[in-house]
Design an enzyme around this catalytic site. Structure first.
Site, PDB file in Angstrom:
ATOM      1  N   SER A  41     -38.728   1.952 -12.331  1.00 29.05           N
ATOM      2  CA  SER A  41     -37.473   2.666 -12.594  1.00 29.05           C
ATOM      3  C   SER A  41     -37.755   4.137 -12.862  1.00 29.05           C
ATOM      4  CB  SER A  41     -36.780   2.069 -13.821  1.00 29.05           C
ATOM      5  OG  SER A  41     -35.680   2.873 -14.199  1.00 29.05           O
ATOM      6  N   TYR A  90     -37.565  -0.484 -22.420  1.00 30.00           N
ATOM      7  CA  TYR A  90     -37.417  -0.671 -20.971  1.00 30.00           C
ATOM      8  C   TYR A  90     -38.254   0.384 -20.237  1.00 30.00           C
ATOM      9  CZ  TYR A  90     -35.075  -0.726 -16.389  1.00 30.00           C
ATOM     10  OH  TYR A  90     -34.798  -0.779 -15.039  1.00 30.00           O
TER      11      TYR A  90
HETATM   12  N1  LIG Z   1     -29.576  -1.205 -11.197  1.00 34.21           N
HETATM   13  C1  LIG Z   1     -30.174  -0.094 -11.617  1.00 34.21           C
HETATM   14  O1  LIG Z   1     -29.522   0.919 -11.951  1.00 34.21           O
HETATM   15  C2  LIG Z   1     -31.685  -0.022 -11.634  1.00 34.21           C
HETATM   16  C3  LIG Z   1     -32.289   1.247 -11.798  1.00 34.21           C
HETATM   17  C4  LIG Z   1     -33.673   1.335 -11.818  1.00 34.21           C
HETATM   18  C5  LIG Z   1     -34.445   0.194 -11.671  1.00 34.21           C
HETATM   19  N2  LIG Z   1     -33.831  -1.016 -11.516  1.00 34.21           N
HETATM   20  C6  LIG Z   1     -34.704  -2.193 -11.356  1.00 34.21           C
HETATM   21  O2  LIG Z   1     -34.354  -2.875 -10.162  1.00 34.21           O
HETATM   22  C7  LIG Z   1     -34.717  -4.256 -10.289  1.00 34.21           C
HETATM   23  C8  LIG Z   1     -33.564  -5.142  -9.850  1.00 34.21           C
HETATM   24  O3  LIG Z   1     -32.489  -4.996 -10.767  1.00 34.21           O
HETATM   25  P1  LIG Z   1     -30.950  -5.135 -10.362  1.00 34.21           P
HETATM   26  O4  LIG Z   1     -30.313  -3.848 -10.648  1.00 34.21           O
HETATM   27  O5  LIG Z   1     -30.845  -5.717  -8.996  1.00 34.21           O
HETATM   28  O6  LIG Z   1     -30.407  -6.136 -11.475  1.00 34.21           O
HETATM   29  P2  LIG Z   1     -30.221  -7.732 -11.502  1.00 34.21           P
HETATM   30  O7  LIG Z   1     -29.896  -8.031 -12.919  1.00 34.21           O
HETATM   31  O8  LIG Z   1     -29.307  -8.166 -10.423  1.00 34.21           O
HETATM   32  O9  LIG Z   1     -31.673  -8.293 -11.131  1.00 34.21           O
HETATM   33  C9  LIG Z   1     -32.614  -8.739 -12.061  1.00 34.21           C
HETATM   34  C10 LIG Z   1     -32.892 -10.207 -11.805  1.00 34.21           C
HETATM   35  O10 LIG Z   1     -34.030 -10.601 -12.575  1.00 34.21           O
HETATM   36  C11 LIG Z   1     -33.826 -11.927 -12.993  1.00 34.21           C
HETATM   37  N3  LIG Z   1     -34.680 -12.234 -14.140  1.00 34.21           N
HETATM   38  C12 LIG Z   1     -34.530 -11.815 -15.428  1.00 34.21           C
HETATM   39  N4  LIG Z   1     -35.505 -12.338 -16.187  1.00 34.21           N
HETATM   40  C13 LIG Z   1     -36.301 -13.065 -15.375  1.00 34.21           C
HETATM   41  C14 LIG Z   1     -37.471 -13.850 -15.584  1.00 34.21           C
HETATM   42  N5  LIG Z   1     -38.022 -13.979 -16.803  1.00 34.21           N
HETATM   43  N6  LIG Z   1     -38.023 -14.486 -14.526  1.00 34.21           N
HETATM   44  C15 LIG Z   1     -37.458 -14.379 -13.284  1.00 34.21           C
HETATM   45  N7  LIG Z   1     -36.336 -13.669 -13.034  1.00 34.21           N
HETATM   46  C16 LIG Z   1     -35.772 -13.016 -14.071  1.00 34.21           C
HETATM   47  C17 LIG Z   1     -32.346 -12.000 -13.332  1.00 34.21           C
HETATM   48  O11 LIG Z   1     -31.866 -13.327 -13.359  1.00 34.21           O
HETATM   49  C18 LIG Z   1     -31.747 -11.144 -12.209  1.00 34.21           C
HETATM   50  O12 LIG Z   1     -31.359 -11.953 -11.109  1.00 34.21           O
HETATM   51  C19 LIG Z   1     -35.133  -4.452 -11.744  1.00 34.21           C
HETATM   52  O13 LIG Z   1     -36.552  -4.405 -11.820  1.00 34.21           O
HETATM   53  C20 LIG Z   1     -34.547  -3.226 -12.439  1.00 34.21           C
HETATM   54  O14 LIG Z   1     -35.258  -2.900 -13.618  1.00 34.21           O
HETATM   55  C21 LIG Z   1     -32.480  -1.149 -11.488  1.00 34.21           C
END
Ligand SMILES: NC(=O)c1ccc[n+]([C@@H]2O[C@H](COP(=O)([O-])OP(=O)(O)OC[C@H]3O[C@@H](n4cnc5c(N)ncnc54)[C@H](O)[C@@H]3O)[C@@H](O)[C@H]2O)c1
Length: 256
Positions: free
Chosen positions: A148, A163
């Site tokens: 991130s 985080y």
């Molecule tokens: N959405 C944003 O603004 C953003 C920004 C920067 C980085 N990210 C990163 O992108 C990635 C995807 O996030 P997203 O935005 O699609 O959100 P999201 O919540 O849809 O995806 C995260 C997924 O991880 C799963 N998860 C949580 N704990 C887990 C575990 N212990 N074992 C297996 N699965 C688990 C959840 O069930 C969920 O489906 C993440 O790494 C997040 O940190 C997101």
């Protein structure tokens, strides 16, 4: 077709609105054999993913779904065994699974810290170890960890300090794998998205969202498909000589 017959595990892909799912869909469009893993995987979620990807590619996708808690090394090893037993081997791991908590530094308890770091950083370690074991035995493989912009700039937008620190750790961990296992044919890279329109933004006010967007040079938030595109590049042979790097997918919001 950039991934024909490549077997790709994608974690954190249960939500149809998420980055992991968008990556699974794009990889299926590029003829990959896709293994979708998530803590919340069950028959209903698996059926939704299967139907949605099937519609997109116009035929039943080569898809395998697994419930996996990346906080458990045993689960991660079982994930690789299950993928290999279904498709013969694994070529690539895309780790999107993570949790986020929006908290000020002083409000973070030890329990909050352990929860976030145990999933995000220890999870990347567990998956990385299971992947490297498999890839060294197979004489090659490819890891992409989704971190991130919070790791680069400090938390504060969506995630707190725990985080941001967990994602900073993911970058260092990935670079270490790249350096140590490059000689064995293992590549490892990181993608740093900024604010992306997924369920992770649920709860953010429209006012806050617009305030953040107004400071992004491209004047929009990321879409899951934007991040998926970078995952596709890193998973494919187009990036065959790229390892240990971090690709920013942030609309110019962190130019450094
Ligand atoms: N959405 C944003 O603004 C953003 C920004 C920067 C980085 N990210 C990163 O992108 C990635 C995807 O996030 P997203 O935005 O699609 O959100 P999201 O919540 O849809 O995806 C995260 C997924 O991880 C799963 N998860 C949580 N704990 C887990 C575990 N212990 N074992 C297996 N699965 C688990 C959840 O069930 C969920 O489906 C993440 O790494 C997040 O940190 C997101």
């Amino acid at each position: 077709m950039l991934l024909r017959d490549k077997v790709c595990i994608i974690t954190g892909a249960a939500s149809l609105r998420g980055i992991g799912y968008a990556t699974a869909e794009l990889f299926a469009e590029h003829a990959a054999k896709v293994v979708v893993a998530d803590l919340t995987m069950n028959e209903q979620v698996a059926a939704e993913i299967r139907t949605s990807i099937g519609k997109k590619v116009g035929q039943p996708a080569e898809l395998h779904t697994v419930r996996c808690d990346i906080g458990s090394f045993d689960d991660c090893r079982t994930l690789f065994e299950s993928a290999a037993s279904r498709f013969g081997r694994v070529d690539c791991l895309i780790n999107c699974a993570a949790v986020v908590k929006s908290q000020s530094f002083l409000s973070i308890t030890e329990k909050d810290y352990d929860f976030v770091v145990d999933v995000n950083l220890k999870g990347a370690f567990n998956l990385g170890k299971a992947a490297v074991e498999h890839f060294v035995a197979n004489k090659g493989g490819n890891i992409v960890n989704v971190a991130s912009v919070a790791a680069q700039r400090g938390g504060g937008l969506v995630g707190g300090a725990h985080y941001a620190a967990s994602k900073g750790g993911v970058i260092s961990l990935t670079k270490s794998i790249a350096r140590e296992y490059g000689p064995e044919g293992v590549r490892a890279n990181v993608i740093c998205p900024s604010m992306t329109e997924t369920g992770m933004l649920d709860g953010m006010t429209e006012e806050k969202f617009q305030e953040i967007v107004s400071a992004i040079p491209m004047r929009r938030a990321g879409k899951p498909r934007d991040i998926a595109g970078a995952c596709l590049f890193l998973a494919s042979d187009l990036s065959a000589y790229i390892t240990g790097t971090t690709i920013d997918v942030n609309g110019g919001s962190h130019i450094h």
